[in-house]
Design a protein around this motif. Structure first.
Motif, PDB file in Angstrom:
ATOM      1  N   GLU A  52       0.820  -1.156  -0.088  1.00 34.75           N
ATOM      2  CA  GLU A  52      -0.063  -0.044   0.003  1.00 34.75           C
ATOM      3  C   GLU A  52       0.945   1.301  -0.099  1.00 34.75           C
ATOM      4  N   TYR A  57      -1.067   3.912  -2.337  1.00 41.39           N
ATOM      5  CA  TYR A  57      -0.993   5.303  -1.732  1.00 41.39           C
ATOM      6  C   TYR A  57      -0.566   6.352  -2.593  1.00 41.39           C
ATOM      7  N   HIS A  78      -1.037   3.568   9.276  1.00 38.99           N
ATOM      8  CA  HIS A  78      -0.011   2.680   9.259  1.00 38.99           C
ATOM      9  C   HIS A  78       0.931   2.808  10.025  1.00 38.99           C
ATOM     10  N   HIS A 112      -8.734   0.954  10.580  1.00 36.88           N
ATOM     11  CA  HIS A 112      -8.193   1.416   9.184  1.00 36.88           C
ATOM     12  C   HIS A 112      -8.839   0.605   8.328  1.00 36.88           C
ATOM     13  N   GLU A 116     -10.987   1.866   5.162  1.00 35.51           N
ATOM     14  CA  GLU A 116     -10.594   1.627   3.596  1.00 35.51           C
ATOM     15  C   GLU A 116     -11.650   0.926   2.809  1.00 35.51           C
TER      16      GLU A 116
END
Ligand SMILES: [Fe+2]
Ligand SMILES: [Fe+2]
Length: 166
Positions: A52, A57, A78, A112, A116
């Protein structure tokens, strides 16, 4: 197999959450089992975070600048998980704080993942076409092949250290 980036990331999430559930059901005294489960969640999270951070990202930020705030929040979430993983990797499963720290890791990552899946992925899917998502997925697969499997590997540490000293 689909190479749709969101499908691939959701499959990772499912695998991670199933280890979380096993930990939560392991029981008070299952120290060895819980140690093994934490080792596998750390490995899965290290790989997932890497792909990610390296692909998803930055690419979404570049292609959909409106989603920049979400991406920045994701980096921070994260980062919190990275710090907990680094502490857990060095901690004995019978340490007093082991279960508590793992519980906070599970809560942080579950929050998280839910964000997402419920909020961010739908915006990404709206913003990108099917072709772009499948190209992104191919990049994720390539990144996975060279991803670190332990937070102590230099390629995993780099992002954590960057986040602290920048
Ligand atoms: Fe994430
Ligand atoms: Fe994710």
């Amino acid at each position: 197999m689909s190479t749709d980036a969101i499908v691939l990331l959701k499959a990772d999430h499912k695998e991670i959450k199933s280890v979380f559930t096993k930990f939560e059901r392991a029981g008070e005294n299952a120290t060895t089992t819980k140690g093994d489960l934490v080792a596998s969640m750390i490995e899965l999270l290290t790989v997932h975070t890497y792909i990610e951070n390296e692909v998803m990202y930055p690419e979404v930020r570049r292609l959909l600048p409106d989603l920049e705030d979400d991406v920045l929040e994701s980096y921070e979430e994260h980062h919190v998980a990275d710090v907990l993983c680094m502490e857990l990797v060095a901690m004995s499963p019978d340490a007093e704080r082991f279960d508590a720290k793992t519980t906070v890791l599970i809560e942080t990552v579950t929050h998280h993942i839910d964000e997402e899946e419920q909020d961010w992925f739908p915006k990404v899917r709206d913003g990108l076409g099917r072709k772009q998502l499948s190209e992104l997925g191919e990049q994720l697969i390539r990144a996975k092949q060279k991803a670190p499997h332990s937070p102590a590997q230099p390629s995993a540490l780099k992002k954590t250290i960057d986040a602290i000293i920048r």
